[in-house]
Scaffold this active site. Structure first.
Site, PDB file in Angstrom:
ATOM      1  N   ASN A  41     -12.278  -0.929  -0.200  1.00  0.00           N
ATOM      2  CA  ASN A  41     -11.542  -1.404   0.972  1.00  0.00           C
ATOM      3  C   ASN A  41     -12.242  -0.961   2.245  1.00  0.00           C
ATOM      4  O   ASN A  41     -12.547   0.221   2.416  1.00  0.00           O
ATOM      5  CB  ASN A  41     -10.116  -0.829   0.970  1.00  0.00           C
ATOM      6  CG  ASN A  41      -9.351  -1.173   2.237  1.00  0.00           C
ATOM      7  OD1 ASN A  41      -8.885  -2.295   2.390  1.00  0.00           O
ATOM      8  ND2 ASN A  41      -9.231  -0.221   3.148  1.00  0.00           N
ATOM      9  N   GLU A  42     -12.531  -1.906   3.131  1.00  0.00           N
ATOM     10  CA  GLU A  42     -13.047  -1.631   4.481  1.00  0.00           C
ATOM     11  C   GLU A  42     -14.131  -0.556   4.483  1.00  0.00           C
ATOM     12  O   GLU A  42     -14.098   0.366   5.299  1.00  0.00           O
ATOM     13  CB  GLU A  42     -11.891  -1.240   5.415  1.00  0.00           C
ATOM     14  CG  GLU A  42     -10.937  -2.386   5.672  1.00  0.00           C
ATOM     15  CD  GLU A  42      -9.841  -2.046   6.682  1.00  0.00           C
ATOM     16  OE1 GLU A  42      -9.784  -0.888   7.141  1.00  0.00           O
ATOM     17  OE2 GLU A  42      -9.049  -2.943   7.022  1.00  0.00           O
ATOM     18  N   GLU A  97       0.850  -1.183   0.000  1.00  0.00           N
ATOM     19  CA  GLU A  97       0.000   0.000   0.000  1.00  0.00           C
ATOM     20  C   GLU A  97       0.890   1.238   0.000  1.00  0.00           C
ATOM     21  O   GLU A  97       2.010   1.213   0.507  1.00  0.00           O
ATOM     22  CB  GLU A  97      -0.889  -0.006   1.250  1.00  0.00           C
ATOM     23  CG  GLU A  97      -1.833   1.179   1.356  1.00  0.00           C
ATOM     24  CD  GLU A  97      -2.783   1.078   2.533  1.00  0.00           C
ATOM     25  OE1 GLU A  97      -3.631   1.977   2.692  1.00  0.00           O
ATOM     26  OE2 GLU A  97      -2.673   0.102   3.314  1.00  0.00           O
ATOM     27  N   ASN A 129      -6.579   1.602   2.982  1.00  0.00           N
ATOM     28  CA  ASN A 129      -7.257   2.877   3.153  1.00  0.00           C
ATOM     29  C   ASN A 129      -6.858   3.895   2.092  1.00  0.00           C
ATOM     30  O   ASN A 129      -7.651   4.753   1.709  1.00  0.00           O
ATOM     31  CB  ASN A 129      -6.955   3.449   4.546  1.00  0.00           C
ATOM     32  CG  ASN A 129      -7.519   2.593   5.664  1.00  0.00           C
ATOM     33  OD1 ASN A 129      -8.290   1.660   5.420  1.00  0.00           O
ATOM     34  ND2 ASN A 129      -7.137   2.889   6.889  1.00  0.00           N
ATOM     35  N   TYR A 140      -6.189  -8.517  12.591  1.00  0.00           N
ATOM     36  CA  TYR A 140      -4.848  -8.333  13.137  1.00  0.00           C
ATOM     37  C   TYR A 140      -4.854  -8.777  14.596  1.00  0.00           C
ATOM     38  O   TYR A 140      -5.864  -8.662  15.298  1.00  0.00           O
ATOM     39  CB  TYR A 140      -4.420  -6.874  13.026  1.00  0.00           C
ATOM     40  CG  TYR A 140      -4.285  -6.389  11.602  1.00  0.00           C
ATOM     41  CD1 TYR A 140      -3.160  -6.693  10.851  1.00  0.00           C
ATOM     42  CD2 TYR A 140      -5.302  -5.653  10.997  1.00  0.00           C
ATOM     43  CE1 TYR A 140      -3.035  -6.259   9.542  1.00  0.00           C
ATOM     44  CE2 TYR A 140      -5.177  -5.212   9.687  1.00  0.00           C
ATOM     45  CZ  TYR A 140      -4.048  -5.522   8.960  1.00  0.00           C
ATOM     46  OH  TYR A 140      -3.925  -5.094   7.665  1.00  0.00           O
ATOM     47  N   GLU A 144      -6.152  -9.082   4.329  1.00  0.00           N
ATOM     48  CA  GLU A 144      -5.292  -8.407   5.312  1.00  0.00           C
ATOM     49  C   GLU A 144      -5.257  -9.263   6.568  1.00  0.00           C
ATOM     50  O   GLU A 144      -6.309  -9.505   7.175  1.00  0.00           O
ATOM     51  CB  GLU A 144      -5.801  -6.999   5.655  1.00  0.00           C
ATOM     52  CG  GLU A 144      -5.607  -5.973   4.552  1.00  0.00           C
ATOM     53  CD  GLU A 144      -5.901  -4.557   5.018  1.00  0.00           C
ATOM     54  OE1 GLU A 144      -5.632  -4.244   6.208  1.00  0.00           O
ATOM     55  OE2 GLU A 144      -6.402  -3.767   4.200  1.00  0.00           O
ATOM     56  N   GLN A 156       1.924  -6.034   5.875  1.00  0.00           N
ATOM     57  CA  GLN A 156       2.239  -5.804   4.473  1.00  0.00           C
ATOM     58  C   GLN A 156       3.594  -6.432   4.133  1.00  0.00           C
ATOM     59  O   GLN A 156       4.146  -7.155   4.958  1.00  0.00           O
ATOM     60  CB  GLN A 156       2.213  -4.313   4.193  1.00  0.00           C
ATOM     61  CG  GLN A 156       0.818  -3.723   4.345  1.00  0.00           C
ATOM     62  CD  GLN A 156       0.702  -2.313   3.792  1.00  0.00           C
ATOM     63  OE1 GLN A 156       1.532  -1.823   3.050  1.00  0.00           O
ATOM     64  NE2 GLN A 156      -0.367  -1.624   4.191  1.00  0.00           N
TER      65      GLN A 156
END
Length: 512
Positions: A173-174, A28, A73, A245, A293, A352
């Protein structure tokens, strides 16, 4: 007193075929993931395109098969057209997600050509935060269209004649997250994703689409979000995304070591939500998961939050978590969980790749090095092949404050073979502070275990820099020339696992 567990396996019982896209990662435009990460034209190892060769070599050794780009993001404020064409004509802009001035030196063409040179499949995301249907379809045309249409001809004018043939596309995304630029509720997003997906597939019917799922299992809208979004998109999309996460909080080591139990529950709940929509629609189609992710990230305890970041005009050292042997054991356990859901999780991205919560770190103008989390990922990508077996684990449990009762031992086994004989990858985790003897039961199978990799947890605070990473690797990452087998008999092999450890072993199996 040594604890015991059993793992029952047989090549005739399989969960599913392992999709190599499970070993994906993520780049990203965040912090130093791109600039001084994969790309640094002034670096001594830079290739003719400005990309660091040392990072590319470590990426290849890591076994990464796919990379998601450009966010994250970041994508929800990204104008992809501004990142193509002559570099000297591109204009910088403020990335609202991470409060950094993006110079636009690396864009769609630079990334896709880097991925192509490195033999990595790209996974592209479109902006459904501040943009919409037309822009998403135009990007597919730019990447995959043939000569004779506006956006394909622009790609050709920019120096790329052949289409890139990008298969996998994220529909934003999200979008469930209030932090997301252009955040929408489930109905708003579901309708937009359906229209964007429809247009994108009209441009290229061969592409696969990923709808945004919940940003975590703790979201207030979890479950309801998946069902609402899929009610609009079920017939168009192929996958729904998951993000998760994990970190050690308040010194709760036991819960951290049991993190993969939470991941397992998350996957099962998303599968149930997706299948419920399919049942209501009386559809034979099965939606699978893009776990695009996942990682160990000290999000709550170390990251100040996006709104507290100052505006940066140079690549900022943002979210550069340093990892320990304990983190590496947990990451290996998370990979065991992903393997064991091979039937429903064909795609996953370790977030990442470089510098940002990453297995690879760099210093601008200096060296690149491996973090402790590099080793379990690399060993799994190397040894896991073919099909994932449906293994049955019997082990004692221990109680955690965050996940309830969790097993002391987890296991995954892969099999690549035919005509009754093949190669095995055996992955075993001991979550406890004492050694465990694991009895592998393989009735009707002659099994031989060879060498592999073992990672053990430490009790030290991780320190930034290559010296500490090398120290952890020297003390807690072991290349095994032979399996730690303590006993063998017909149909049974006993393996001894070190306390708080992750172990990967090669092997062979023949039906008898």
């Amino acid at each position: 007193m040594t604890a015991h567990a059993t793992v029952l396996l047989h090549p005739d019982f399989r969960t599913g075929t392992l999709d190599r896209r499970l070993f994906g990662s993520f780049v990203e435009h965040l912090g130093r993931a791109v600039y001084t990460g994969i790309y640094e034209p002034e670096h001594a190892t830079a290739d003719e395109h400005g990309f660091r060769r040392d990072v590319a070599d470590l990426t290849r050794e890591l076994g990464v098969t796919m990379v998601r780009y450009p966010g994250g993001n970041f994508v929800s404020n990204y104008v992809w057209e501004d990142g193509v064409g002559p570099v000297e004509e591109r204009k910088p802009f403020i990335d609202l997600a991470w409060r950094t001035v993006e110079p636009n030196l690396v864009g769609t063409d630079e990334f896709l050509q880097w991925a192509e040179r490195e033999g990595i499949e790209p996974m592209m995301a479109v902006n459904l935060g501040t943009r919409g249907v037309a822009e998403a379809a135009a990007l597919v045309e730019y990447c995959n269209g043939v000569a004779g249409s506006r956006w394909a001809d622009l790609r050709i004018a920019n120096g790329r004649t052949e289409p890139y043939g990008v298969t996998l596309w994220c529909l934003g995304n999200e979008m469930d997250g209030p932090w997301q630029i252009g955040h929408k509720d489930a109905h708003e997003y579901g309708k937009l994703a359906a229209e964007a997906g429809k247009a994108m597939k009209l441009v290229d019917p061969t592409i696969e689409l990923v709808a945004c799922g919940s940003s975590s299992m703790t979201m207030d809208t979890f479950g309801e979000w998946e069902q609402t979004v899929l009610s609009y998109t079920y017939d168009l999309v192929d996958h729904i995304s998951m993000h998760a996460y994990y970190e050690e909080l308040d010194g709760d080591r036991a819960s951290f070591l049991g993190s993969a139990t939470s991941m397992d529950r998350f996957i099962r709940r998303v599968v149930a939500s997706a299948d419920a929509v399919g049942a209501r629609k009386r559809s034979d189609k099965q939606i699978t998961i893009s776990f695009d992710e996942w990682n160990v990230w000290y999000l709550e305890s170390r990251f100040p939050g996006e709104s507290n970041l100052p505006l940066q005009h140079q690549p900022a050292r943002i979210i550069e978590d340093v990892y320990s042997g304990l983190d590496a054991v947990v990451l290996g356990d998370l990979m065991v969980t992903l393997l064991n859901h091979a039937d429903r999780v064909p795609v996953a991205c370790l977030a990442q790749l470089v510098n940002v919560i990453a297995p690879i770190m760099t210093e601008p103008g200096g060296e690149a090095w491996k973090q402790p989390t590099y080793y379990p990922f690399a060993a799994t990508a190397r040894l896991a092949q073919g099909d994932v077996l449906d293994v049955r684990v019997q082990a004692p449990t221990f109680t955690t404050s965050r996940h309830g009762d969790v097993p002391t031992v987890t296991a995954a086994v892969t099999w690549a073979g035919e005509s009754g004989s093949g190669e095995l990858g055996v992955f075993l985790v001991n979550r406890t502070a004492e050694a465990v003897e694991v009895e592998l039961r393989h009735p009707g199978v002659a099994l031989t275990l060879g060498g592999g990799t073992q990672v053990t947890a430490d009790h030290e605070t991780a320190v930034a820099g290559p010296e500490h990473a090398a120290k952890v690797a020297a003390e807690h990452v072991t290349t095994l020339d032979a399996a730690p087998v303590t006993a063998s008999a017909t149909g049974t092999t006993t393996v001894r696992l070190a306390p708080e450890s992750w172990t990967a072993l090669s092997g062979t199996a023949t039906l008898v």
